[in-house]
Design an enzyme around this catalytic site. Structure first.
Site, mmCIF file in Angstrom:
data_model
loop_
_atom_site.group_PDB
_atom_site.id
_atom_site.type_symbol
_atom_site.label_atom_id
_atom_site.label_comp_id
_atom_site.label_asym_id
_atom_site.label_seq_id
_atom_site.Cartn_x
_atom_site.Cartn_y
_atom_site.Cartn_z
ATOM 1 N N LYS A 1 0.800 -1.117 -0.007
ATOM 2 C CA LYS A 1 0.102 0.025 0.085
ATOM 3 C C LYS A 1 0.817 1.345 0.186
ATOM 4 O O LYS A 1 1.787 1.510 0.949
ATOM 5 C CB LYS A 1 -0.757 0.036 1.151
ATOM 6 C CG LYS A 1 -2.269 -0.082 0.821
ATOM 7 C CD LYS A 1 -3.149 -0.145 2.277
ATOM 8 C CE LYS A 1 -4.482 0.232 2.301
ATOM 9 N NZ LYS A 1 -5.169 0.102 3.477
HETATM 10 O O1 G3P Z 1 -9.407 0.766 4.578
HETATM 11 C C1 G3P Z 1 -9.397 2.075 4.940
HETATM 12 C C2 G3P Z 1 -9.913 2.150 6.093
HETATM 13 O O2 G3P Z 1 -9.054 1.240 7.179
HETATM 14 C C3 G3P Z 1 -9.887 3.313 6.852
HETATM 15 O O3 G3P Z 1 -11.240 3.606 7.454
HETATM 16 O O4 G3P Z 1 -12.988 3.951 8.990
HETATM 17 O O5 G3P Z 1 -10.628 4.733 9.580
HETATM 18 O O6 G3P Z 1 -11.555 5.834 7.642
HETATM 19 P P1 G3P Z 1 -11.577 4.559 8.322
#
Ligand code: G3P
Length: 275
Positions: free
Chosen positions: A97
């Site tokens: 990534k």
């Molecule tokens: O895949 C990206 C993710 O882990 C981010 O999620 O909920 O932290 O925006 P969030």
């Protein structure tokens, strides 16, 4: 649509694979921190290297994203290669990534390092997942540089739209795909009206130009968002374990279970016994 679990917690990843619905795993530094914090609480002594190896073995045959932590091209390339050469030989399912743009708020100067890294890794045949995508243009450039996947962050765009207008919300609240009116104006960020809209625009763009780069709808927070990214043609949804569980939940299903259980005819049960 393929389903990935967005988690670095081995027990969640193992459980989700046991259901037969998983096509991959995504991790990031924050998810890894959550997993390590949870591990530390159990007082179990386990090396992070072995822990990651277990994740890869659990996901055998399906891709797992591991993220770099550097932000300068040369350092990201070196980290990416180290991660790939250390972990990919286990079961050959690692992708790296790379953030699309590694500048920080107020600190500019290395806007192109993400793209440069993706290009170098793509030439070295190391698959990449380009992360922190918030515009279709970022996704387009990542695809052109050779990204295997792009990860638009749907939930975080919805957060951003609401925060800019001081609209209070909880992290898992639904945000309408078609956008939200506030003081008679449609909230938008440079033409993007919601996280699902961001995913839809990227899917359309890649279709028009025939890019092979796959779109991973990321930062998904609720079941309706998962349904909507599926409806707009996301190749993959990466979903937190808690939301995967919610995808199965409906009051009428539970009520139906209760009624069927109450109605069981005892003689029928004897017919279901070993034959
Ligand atoms: O895949 C990206 C993710 O882990 C981010 O999620 O909920 O932290 O925006 P969030």
């Amino acid at each position: 649509m393929k389903i990935f679990v967005d988690s670095a917690k081995l027990h969640e990843i193992k459980e989700a694979y046991s259901f037969g619905i998983l096509d991959g795993v995504t991790t990031n530094p924050s998810l890894l921190k959550q997993a390590v914090t949870e591990l530390q609480k159990t007082n179990k002594k386990i090396s992070l290297e072995n822990y990651i190896k277990d994740i890869l073995l659990t996901a055998k045959g399906t891709p797992v994203s591991l993220e770099v932590t550097e932000y300068i091209n040369e350092k990201m390339v070196s980290q990416a290669k180290a991660l790939y050469h250390r972990f990919n030989p286990i079961v050959k399912n690692v992708n790296i990534k790379i953030p699309i743009n590694t500048t920080f708020p107020g600190k500019t100067g290395n806007e192109f390092d993400g793209l440069k890294t993706i290009k170098t890794l793509s030439e070295a045949k190391i698959p990449t997942n380009c992360t922190l995508i918030f515009t279709p243009e970022q996704a387009l450039l990542a695809a052109k540089a050779g990204a295997t996947y792009v990860s638009p962050f749907a939930g975080r765009i919805d957060d951003y739209l609401r925060k800019q207008h001081n609209i209070s919300f909880n992290k898992t609240d639904y945000y309408p795909a078609e956008g939200m009116l506030h003081k008679d104006k449609l909230l938008q960020d440079n033409g993007i009206v919601s996280g699902v809209d961001l995913v839809a625009q990227i899917v359309d763009l890649f279709d028009i130009y025939g890019y092979n780069t796959e779109v991973i709808a990321a930062s998904l927070r609720n079941t309706q968002q998962v349904r909507e990214v599926a409806m707009v043609g996301a190749d993959i949804a990466t979903i937190p374990f808690s939301v995967i569980k919610e995808l199965l939940t409906h009051y009428k299903t539970q009520e139906g279970m209760q009624k069927f259980t109450e109605d069981i005819v005892p003689e029928y049960v004897t017919l279901t016994q070993e034959y």
